[in-house]
Design a protein around this motif. Structure first.
Motif, PDB file in Angstrom:
ATOM      1  N   LEU A 183     -28.835 -22.822 -48.226  1.00  0.00           N
ATOM      2  CA  LEU A 183     -28.004 -22.218 -47.189  1.00  0.00           C
ATOM      3  C   LEU A 183     -28.835 -21.274 -46.325  1.00  0.00           C
ATOM      4  N   GLY A 184     -29.585 -20.405 -47.007  1.00  0.00           N
ATOM      5  CA  GLY A 184     -30.386 -19.419 -46.290  1.00  0.00           C
ATOM      6  C   GLY A 184     -31.434 -20.082 -45.412  1.00  0.00           C
ATOM      7  N   LEU A 185     -32.153 -21.055 -45.980  1.00  0.00           N
ATOM      8  CA  LEU A 185     -33.203 -21.734 -45.203  1.00  0.00           C
ATOM      9  C   LEU A 185     -32.600 -22.489 -44.023  1.00  0.00           C
ATOM     10  N   ALA A 186     -31.491 -23.207 -44.284  1.00  0.00           N
ATOM     11  CA  ALA A 186     -30.903 -24.044 -43.235  1.00  0.00           C
ATOM     12  C   ALA A 186     -30.325 -23.195 -42.108  1.00  0.00           C
ATOM     13  N   LEU A 187     -29.615 -22.138 -42.451  1.00  0.00           N
ATOM     14  CA  LEU A 187     -28.989 -21.320 -41.410  1.00  0.00           C
ATOM     15  C   LEU A 187     -30.046 -20.620 -40.566  1.00  0.00           C
ATOM     16  N   HIS A 188     -31.129 -20.188 -41.227  1.00  0.00           N
ATOM     17  CA  HIS A 188     -32.220 -19.553 -40.498  1.00  0.00           C
ATOM     18  C   HIS A 188     -32.912 -20.583 -39.606  1.00  0.00           C
ATOM     19  N   GLN A 189     -33.142 -21.772 -40.192  1.00  0.00           N
ATOM     20  CA  GLN A 189     -33.812 -22.832 -39.449  1.00  0.00           C
ATOM     21  C   GLN A 189     -32.976 -23.269 -38.243  1.00  0.00           C
ATOM     22  N   ALA A 190     -31.660 -23.286 -38.404  1.00  0.00           N
ATOM     23  CA  ALA A 190     -30.770 -23.751 -37.339  1.00  0.00           C
ATOM     24  C   ALA A 190     -30.943 -22.939 -36.060  1.00  0.00           C
ATOM     25  N   ALA A 191     -31.171 -21.640 -36.213  1.00  0.00           N
ATOM     26  CA  ALA A 191     -31.319 -20.792 -35.040  1.00  0.00           C
ATOM     27  C   ALA A 191     -32.542 -21.213 -34.226  1.00  0.00           C
ATOM     28  N   TYR A 192     -33.624 -21.521 -34.942  1.00  0.00           N
ATOM     29  CA  TYR A 192     -34.833 -21.979 -34.234  1.00  0.00           C
ATOM     30  C   TYR A 192     -34.651 -23.398 -33.716  1.00  0.00           C
ATOM     31  N   ALA A 193     -34.045 -24.244 -34.567  1.00  0.00           N
ATOM     32  CA  ALA A 193     -33.847 -25.644 -34.179  1.00  0.00           C
ATOM     33  C   ALA A 193     -32.989 -25.734 -32.915  1.00  0.00           C
ATOM     34  N   ALA A 194     -31.997 -24.844 -32.803  1.00  0.00           N
ATOM     35  CA  ALA A 194     -31.118 -24.870 -31.631  1.00  0.00           C
ATOM     36  C   ALA A 194     -31.927 -24.730 -30.353  1.00  0.00           C
ATOM     37  N   GLU A 195     -32.878 -23.803 -30.369  1.00  0.00           N
ATOM     38  CA  GLU A 195     -33.700 -23.590 -29.174  1.00  0.00           C
ATOM     39  C   GLU A 195     -34.655 -24.758 -28.931  1.00  0.00           C
ATOM     40  N   VAL A 196     -35.164 -25.331 -30.014  1.00  0.00           N
ATOM     41  CA  VAL A 196     -36.057 -26.493 -29.880  1.00  0.00           C
ATOM     42  C   VAL A 196     -35.304 -27.663 -29.255  1.00  0.00           C
ATOM     43  N   VAL A 197     -34.103 -27.921 -29.775  1.00  0.00           N
ATOM     44  CA  VAL A 197     -33.309 -29.037 -29.268  1.00  0.00           C
ATOM     45  C   VAL A 197     -32.887 -28.778 -27.822  1.00  0.00           C
ATOM     46  N   ARG A 198     -32.505 -27.543 -27.545  1.00  0.00           N
ATOM     47  CA  ARG A 198     -32.089 -27.205 -26.180  1.00  0.00           C
ATOM     48  C   ARG A 198     -33.230 -27.428 -25.192  1.00  0.00           C
ATOM     49  N   SER A 199     -34.438 -27.019 -25.587  1.00  0.00           N
ATOM     50  CA  SER A 199     -35.575 -27.235 -24.680  1.00  0.00           C
ATOM     51  C   SER A 199     -35.765 -28.726 -24.443  1.00  0.00           C
ATOM     52  N   GLY A 200     -35.490 -29.546 -25.482  1.00  0.00           N
ATOM     53  CA  GLY A 200     -35.590 -30.989 -25.312  1.00  0.00           C
ATOM     54  C   GLY A 200     -34.573 -31.509 -24.312  1.00  0.00           C
ATOM     55  N   PHE A 201     -33.341 -31.036 -24.434  1.00  0.00           N
ATOM     56  CA  PHE A 201     -32.290 -31.482 -23.500  1.00  0.00           C
ATOM     57  C   PHE A 201     -32.651 -31.095 -22.070  1.00  0.00           C
ATOM     58  N   LEU A 202     -33.155 -29.869 -21.912  1.00  0.00           N
ATOM     59  CA  LEU A 202     -33.466 -29.396 -20.561  1.00  0.00           C
ATOM     60  C   LEU A 202     -34.627 -30.173 -19.953  1.00  0.00           C
ATOM     61  N   SER A 203     -35.479 -30.747 -20.821  1.00  0.00           N
ATOM     62  CA  SER A 203     -36.654 -31.439 -20.297  1.00  0.00           C
ATOM     63  C   SER A 203     -36.308 -32.812 -19.721  1.00  0.00           C
ATOM     64  N   VAL A 204     -35.133 -33.327 -20.036  1.00  0.00           N
ATOM     65  CA  VAL A 204     -34.764 -34.658 -19.523  1.00  0.00           C
ATOM     66  C   VAL A 204     -34.239 -34.505 -18.103  1.00  0.00           C
ATOM     67  N   ASP A 205     -34.763 -35.306 -17.205  1.00  0.00           N
ATOM     68  CA  ASP A 205     -34.386 -35.243 -15.806  1.00  0.00           C
ATOM     69  C   ASP A 205     -32.877 -35.440 -15.655  1.00  0.00           C
ATOM     70  N   ALA A 206     -32.259 -34.583 -14.833  1.00  0.00           N
ATOM     71  CA  ALA A 206     -30.809 -34.646 -14.641  1.00  0.00           C
ATOM     72  C   ALA A 206     -30.378 -36.015 -14.105  1.00  0.00           C
ATOM     73  N   GLY A 207     -31.279 -36.670 -13.370  1.00  0.00           N
ATOM     74  CA  GLY A 207     -30.960 -37.985 -12.823  1.00  0.00           C
ATOM     75  C   GLY A 207     -30.638 -39.016 -13.891  1.00  0.00           C
ATOM     76  N   GLN A 208     -31.192 -38.826 -15.093  1.00  0.00           N
ATOM     77  CA  GLN A 208     -30.945 -39.789 -16.167  1.00  0.00           C
ATOM     78  C   GLN A 208     -29.477 -39.791 -16.572  1.00  0.00           C
ATOM     79  N   LEU A 209     -28.923 -38.584 -16.754  1.00  0.00           N
ATOM     80  CA  LEU A 209     -27.517 -38.501 -17.135  1.00  0.00           C
ATOM     81  C   LEU A 209     -26.620 -38.876 -15.961  1.00  0.00           C
ATOM     82  N   GLU A 210     -27.075 -38.557 -14.761  1.00  0.00           N
ATOM     83  CA  GLU A 210     -26.279 -38.923 -13.586  1.00  0.00           C
ATOM     84  C   GLU A 210     -26.197 -40.447 -13.472  1.00  0.00           C
ATOM     85  N   ALA A 211     -27.322 -41.104 -13.711  1.00  0.00           N
ATOM     86  CA  ALA A 211     -27.323 -42.567 -13.661  1.00  0.00           C
ATOM     87  C   ALA A 211     -26.424 -43.134 -14.753  1.00  0.00           C
ATOM     88  N   ALA A 212     -26.497 -42.542 -15.944  1.00  0.00           N
ATOM     89  CA  ALA A 212     -25.651 -43.017 -17.042  1.00  0.00           C
ATOM     90  C   ALA A 212     -24.181 -42.828 -16.686  1.00  0.00           C
TER      91      ALA A 212
END
Lengths: 273, 351
Positions: free
Chosen positions: B196-225
């Protein structure tokens, strides 16, 4: 009010379609981005089988207008109908209720859209780009869709690139794939948002050839472009926009060669060689 | 068909005569070149560009630096091997001892559970951060703020001592009656608390990692979809996530490797993961250094395997993103072997 001019334009396509609703109908469309009013009361009718070209200086609202047709932009006032169906809204009495996203996505499958920057899915092969939407959005059989996709890729002249990734293709090839991708949904209507503006000059022709071929086969198209030559040759109707309003519309001969409005004349003098 | 084949007949018949003059012209040009070469047997002035030899620049200081580092490396290796205090015999004795291998298993289990649960929750938090709802954004932001700010060891001790805060945990309607209750002590074992402790702590960092990934995808990709009417979940799974992975993976690899080592913090809960286990052994037999070395070797081995795996996973998600995909180390090795072979052959033929 604009019926006489349009009837003259679309005589061949309109003969049997007198009673049918227009393919695209915009009424009193307003759209603002914050304080900036981009569309200020636009009425537009496009008949089935017709090619309409939207011309206008940059910032005139022509791309926004095009994007309201498939609800990529919400309208603030007025409404858009495609083939008689309200786009993005459901009418109850005097109210327009915005549809759920699922509903809007389903409506968009009938409207093909081609972007200026292609927006092909970079991680999917050319074939998968074309196959993706019919399978996931229309739940069509995959094998049948692949066969159809290969047919479309052959039609736009990139059949040999089916297994390539988009980034390995030239801009012109990418845009032709994007057109095939839009056609794969068997749409009633195709919208083009400056399809050749991101291309090197020598690649413009190959994309326009494909579009010319589509127009010749009776596809209903609305095209935002700066290619006046294409408009003159292919369009049934040319619409000139400025500052969010339609200034002038008519046949290419009327609007391009004998513009009535001063603003149209000023624009054309800059664009025409 | 027949017309065209008949038409090609005369053309074919014509071809040799038309080709002849060109051939003879080329022949005569070659002849004259040969003549001039014959007239000037040394060939010194004939084509100076052909005769020049390229000599690469010399780098004497690079050789000096290489020599210095080589000596230092040799000294380090020598010190490792010859100093009896390292006690390599003991290292060998404990490296694959059953208790150590079992501890490595627990370390791996903690890592896997921590990273999987962490990234699952992190993805959810990233989506909340990008949501249209202000409350969801605020909750996500607050979560990340708290769990990134408090040291992991402190968080672990909190979860370990959860029973001091809440004696029992009940499941039911929020603020309403509970259907099922259990003592916190029974529900949250030390292992659960650690995960629990490791996962909850990791989640905070993972959230930012995943968010940076989402932001890196060109908006045109989702617009096309969206323009293609692709359903929302499908847009996420088929279009957004695979492309976001390219940005997510290098940082996620960092996180994974960080977590492998981070699990050692769990020793405070007396769970017999690798680091705790070597401590248990060296307090018993007093051989501190060799046992620390055993742990170090295992951590090194685990992270090595993960780094290699990361390379291939990254390569998989790079498909289509680059015009040419980077070669694998094996391909690179083969290519350099080929080039060495070729240069040797060239040298031999030159000699």
């Amino acid at each position: 009010m604009t019926a006489p001019a349009e009837r003259g334009v679309t005589a061949p396509a309109g003969v049997g379609a007198v009673a049918a609703p227009p393919m695209v109908e915009l009424r009193g469309v307003h759209k603002a981005f914050g304080p900036l009013e981009v569309l200020r009361g636009v009425d537009l009718t496009v008949r089935a089988g017709e090619v309409t070209v939207l011309l206008g200086p940059s910032g005139s609202g022509k791309s926004t207008l095009l994007r309201t047709i498939n609800h990529l932009e919400k309208v603030d006032r007025g409404f858009v109908r495609v083939d008689g169906e309200l786009i993005g809204y459901r009418r109850a009495g005097d109210r327009l209720h915005e549809l759920s996203e699922r509903h809007i996505l389903r409506q968009r499958t009938h409207i093909g859209f081609v972007f200026q920057s292609f927006n092909l899915f970079g991680h999917l092969t050319v074939l998968d780009n074309v196959v993706e939407a019919p399978v996931s959005a229309q739940r069509r059989d995959r094998a049948e869709t692949v066969a159809h996709a290969l047919e479309l890729l052959a039609r736009v002249g990139v059949a040999d690139k089916a297994d390539e990734y988009p980034r390995r293709l030239s801009g012109g090839q990418q845009q032709r794939v994007a057109i095939a991708r839009a056609l794969a949904l068997r749409p009633k209507l195709l919208l083009f948002d400056e399809p050749t503006s991101a291309l090197d000059p020598e690649l413009v022709g190959e994309v326009l050839d494909v579009m010319r071929d589509l127009a010749g086969s009776g596809t209903t198209m609305v095209v935002v472009t700066h290619e006046v030559g294409f408009a003159r040759e292919v369009a049934d109707t040319v619409v000139f926009l400025d500052q969010g309003r339609i200034i002038e519309r008519g046949t290419p001969a009327q609007v391009l060669d004998h513009p009535r409005e001063e603003r149209t004349r000023a624009f054309l003098s800059k664009v025409l060689p | 068909m027949t017309v065209s084949s008949r038409a090609s007949g005369p053309f074919a018949a014509h071809a040799p005569p038309t080709a002849d003059p060109a051939d003879s012209a080329a022949d005569s040009a070659a002849d004259s070149a040969a003549d001039s070469a014959a007239a000037d047997p040394a060939g010194s002035a004939a084509d100076p560009a052909e005769r020049l030899i390229v000599v690469a620049a010399r780098h004497p200081w690079r050789w000096v630096a290489t020599a210095v580092v080589a000596v230092l490396t040799a000294m380090a290796v020598h010190a490792l091997v010859t100093n009896p205090a390292w006690d390599w015999a003991t290292v060998g004795q404990f490296l694959f001892a059953p208790s150590i291998v079992r501890a490595v298993g627990l370390t791996l289990r903690l890592t896997a559970l921590g990273i999987l649960a962490g990234f699952a929750l992190g993805t959810l938090l990233a989506l909340m951060r990008l949501s249209g709802s202000g409350l969801l954004r605020a909750v996500s932001w607050t979560y990340i703020w708290i769990f990134r700010s408090v040291p992991l060891i402190l968080q672990l001790l909190f979860w370990y001592n959860l029973a001091l805060l809440y004696r029992s945990i009940s499941f039911g309607i929020p603020f309403g009656p509970g259907f099922f209750a259990a003592g916190t002590m029974d529900l949250v074992s030390p292992l659960t608390a650690a995960v629990l402790g490791l996962a909850l702590h990791q989640a905070a960092y993972a959230a930012e990692v995943v968010r940076s990934g989402f932001l890196s995808v060109d908006a045109g990709q989702l617009e096309a979809a969206a323009a293609l009417g692709i359903p929302r979940l499908h847009q996420f799974r088929r279009i957004l996530l695979p492309q976001a992975m390219r940005t997510i993976l290098p940082t996620a690899g960092n996180e994974l490797i960080g977590l492998v080592k981070g699990t050692s913090v769990v020793y405070v809960m007396a769970l017999s993961e690798l680091f705790y286990q070597v401590q248990v052994i060296y307090t018993r037999n007093g051989r501190v250094i060799p046992l620390l070395l055993v742990a170090a070797i295992w951590y090194l081995a685990l992270t090595t395997v993960m780094s290699v795996a990361q390379f291939y996973v990254e390569r998989y998600f790079a498909r289509g993103a680059l015009r040419t995909v980077a070669p694998t180390p094996i391909q690179r090795l083969r290519a350099s072997a080929r080039s060495v072979e070729a240069s040797l052959r060239r040298r031999r033929s030159a000699a």
